[in-house]
Design an enzyme around this catalytic site. Sequence first.
Site, PDB file in Angstrom:
ATOM      1  N   GLY A  84      30.504  36.463  34.982  1.00  0.00           N
ATOM      2  CA  GLY A  84      31.973  36.837  35.211  1.00  0.00           C
ATOM      3  C   GLY A  84      32.763  37.190  33.926  1.00  0.00           C
ATOM      4  O   GLY A  84      32.501  36.533  33.032  1.00  0.00           O
ATOM      5  N   PHE A  85      33.102  38.484  33.780  1.00  0.00           N
ATOM      6  CA  PHE A  85      33.793  38.789  32.630  1.00  0.00           C
ATOM      7  C   PHE A  85      35.178  39.546  32.833  1.00  0.00           C
ATOM      8  O   PHE A  85      35.498  40.444  32.101  1.00  0.00           O
ATOM      9  CB  PHE A  85      32.796  39.594  31.814  1.00  0.00           C
TER      10      PHE A  85
ATOM     11  N   GLY B 158      53.707  38.251  37.023  1.00  0.00           N
ATOM     12  CA  GLY B 158      52.356  38.060  36.899  1.00  0.00           C
ATOM     13  C   GLY B 158      51.925  36.635  37.324  1.00  0.00           C
ATOM     14  O   GLY B 158      50.818  36.208  37.193  1.00  0.00           O
TER      15      GLY B 158
ATOM     16  N   GLU C   5      49.932  35.936  42.800  1.00  0.00           N
ATOM     17  CA  GLU C   5      49.060  37.072  43.244  1.00  0.00           C
ATOM     18  C   GLU C   5      49.758  38.005  44.273  1.00  0.00           C
ATOM     19  O   GLU C   5      50.593  37.820  44.821  1.00  0.00           O
ATOM     20  CB  GLU C   5      47.801  36.543  43.816  1.00  0.00           C
TER      21      GLU C   5
ATOM     22  N   LYS D 183      42.929  21.145  43.794  1.00  0.00           N
ATOM     23  CA  LYS D 183      42.900  20.212  42.696  1.00  0.00           C
ATOM     24  C   LYS D 183      43.185  18.727  42.960  1.00  0.00           C
ATOM     25  O   LYS D 183      42.524  17.885  42.252  1.00  0.00           O
ATOM     26  CB  LYS D 183      44.274  20.793  41.782  1.00  0.00           C
TER      27      LYS D 183
ATOM     28  N   GLY E 145      46.575  30.577  32.397  1.00  0.00           N
ATOM     29  CA  GLY E 145      46.782  31.450  31.014  1.00  0.00           C
ATOM     30  C   GLY E 145      45.557  31.747  30.596  1.00  0.00           C
ATOM     31  O   GLY E 145      44.503  30.991  30.757  1.00  0.00           O
TER      32      GLY E 145
END
Length: 344
Positions: free
Chosen positions: A9-10, A210, A213, A228, A325
């Site tokens: 994943g990039f 931002g 979504e 979580k 972030g």
Amino acid sequence: MAHKVDLIGFGGVGQGFVEILREKGWKLKKEHLDFKVVSISDLYKGSLHHPDGLCLDKVMSSIKETGSLDSYPDQPGLIRGWSTQETIEKSNADSVVEMTFTDVVTGQPAIDHCTWAFSNKKNVVMTNKGPVALAYDTLSKLARENGVRWSFEGAVMSGSPALRLPLETLTGNDINEIRGILNGTTNYMLMRMEEGLSYKEALQEAKEKGYAEADPTADVEGYDVLYKVLILANVVLGVPLKRDDVTCEGITGVTQSAIEEAKRSGKCWKLIGSLKRTEEGVKGSVAPEMVTLDDPLAGVSGAMNAITYQCDLSGPITLVGAGAGIKETGFAVLIDLIHMERGR
């Protein structure tokens, strides 16, 4: 000897991690830490592998020029076009960094990526919540059986050490309760609703900034926090809670009148993920709560995250930091790799 790494994943986080290596590589080497990216595999941007390492300057130039890895220059030994599975199984990496998008219902494709890596004696560092929340026991066992390590600090509070703090710094305590603001989008929205915006206006603003979504369901319905909470239960408390064991309510029912009621009571609304030891076992929940203004979580505003550990010896310890972030999550990947390297 360099610690060789595959990046699976990039997107933003992967590119952020590469930028950290470009910026901090010289400093890390002074501390005898040398991380070499030997493979990158991305469903949309393509894949590259070179056993001696890829040139990160050329990787980023290719991304900036074409949005893909296509213009990375050919060289002897370079392999293009491996699938993700081929990259994980065939590369000479010591560790796989898993940064793909995960379906939070199934945990895929990241669960498969972990399985392939562990079966091929490779460590995994990941920023995905899904595999840790949904398959912790199975994947932990597979990693142990193959003598490799699995780290995922970035899955809870990005670059803030929400897992390493209780597991390492607070070790020796009995942690009886965990309460946290674990979603920046909803925390920002609740702050703006306190300042007079409607729910709809606050959501629109969060999207524009931002934080949210295009489909904000996972945030506003509490599912992001739910996963979580499951990670914290399994990893920190050692209790194998499942999705159906945790009650989950988001912020969609928080009205303007409820906001005003909280203000009159000297309180404020926060979406709280919590775990508490009781006589019946560990209880988990995700729900909006009116918290008193002297609660350390009350002062956490905007898109910040925070978590309080109730410890029997050290008392309550609260960690506040960014919960998302690109740079922060890239740092979480780096610190996991550093701990792996120092533990070799």
